[in-house]
Design an enzyme around this catalytic site. Structure first.
Site: not given
Length: 238
Positions: A59, A214
């Site tokens: 993400d 992430h």
């Protein structure tokens, strides 16, 4: 959620015949259904469960680390999914193209990632989603079919609208994916060891293993290859 989507469709059909004042109020509240008539996708991206499989997802990129993540994935011949945000500079666009060129899935996360704005209403979310959708398409030629809601499908920021929002995105043909394993790499105290342990301890050999990471995290970058090697040695595919 699918049932809610169908109910949303039923309400839309009310516009085709005379309705009561109460029904007109309901119908007017769904005016966002008329926004962005090109913001639809066909088909349904079904989740296919494969035993002893890990699905790596990233993400909030692209970032200064994303290319290093891509190098590691290429080295181990692994395909992943990148849920990206709205970065429109030339280098970020180059990274988006590389993600696609190397066979990974590129999908919207959000353009602004400002929770209070994107979750103010379904209209607000669609405005933001349209921007990231168009950035991906204009940069890579890929029309997204999946997404990940910032904070997950249900979170403290979208609790007022998550049912309506989920129904609308399904009505438009999009599939959204949360996660089953979190690398816990967005916390201030995250280390490469804590990220590694969160991944390898969270994976279930018999369950679904969509891993949230992430590609903005240096600690995740340090941990990723070790996690891949560990899981491969345990017989997992990616």
């Amino acid at each position: 959620i699918r049932e809610l989507a169908m109910k949303a469709l039923d309400v839309a059909h009310l516009q085709e015949k005379p309705v009561s004042a109460e029904k007109r109020l309901i119908t007017s509240s769904l005016s966002y259904q008329n926004k962005y008539p090109d913001l639809y996708c066909s088909g349904h991206t079904a989740y296919v469960k494969k035993e002893r499989t890990v699905y790596l997802t990233f993400d909030d990129g692209p970032s200064r680390y994303t290319e290093y993540f891509l190098d590691i994935l290429a080295k181990h011949k692994i395909k992943a999914t990148f849920f990206v945000v709205g970065k429109n500079d030339p280098k970020s666009r180059e990274i988006l193209r590389r993600i696609v060129d190397e066979g990974h899935t590129l999908a919207p996360h959000t353009y602004t990632h400002v929770y209070n704005n994107i979750y103010a209403s379904v209209d607000s979310f669609l405005d933001d989603f349209k921007k990231i959708h168009d950035l991906i398409f204009e940069t890579t030629g890929v029309k997204p079919t999946i997404l990940r809601f910032p904070g997950g499908t249900v979170n403290v920021h979208n609790r007022r609208i998550f049912r309506e929002l989920s129904a609308e995105m399904l009505r438009r043909g999009y599939t959204f994916f949360d996660w089953d394993v979190s690398a816990a790499d967005a916390t201030k105290n995250a280390t490469s060891i804590s990220v590694l342990n969160s991944i390898i301890n969270g994976v279930d050999q018999d369950g679904r293993n969509i891993v949230l990471m992430h590609d903005t995290s240096e600690q995740t970058l340090k941990a990723l290859e070790r996690a891949i090697i560990y899981l491969k040695n345990k017989g997992f595919a990616f």
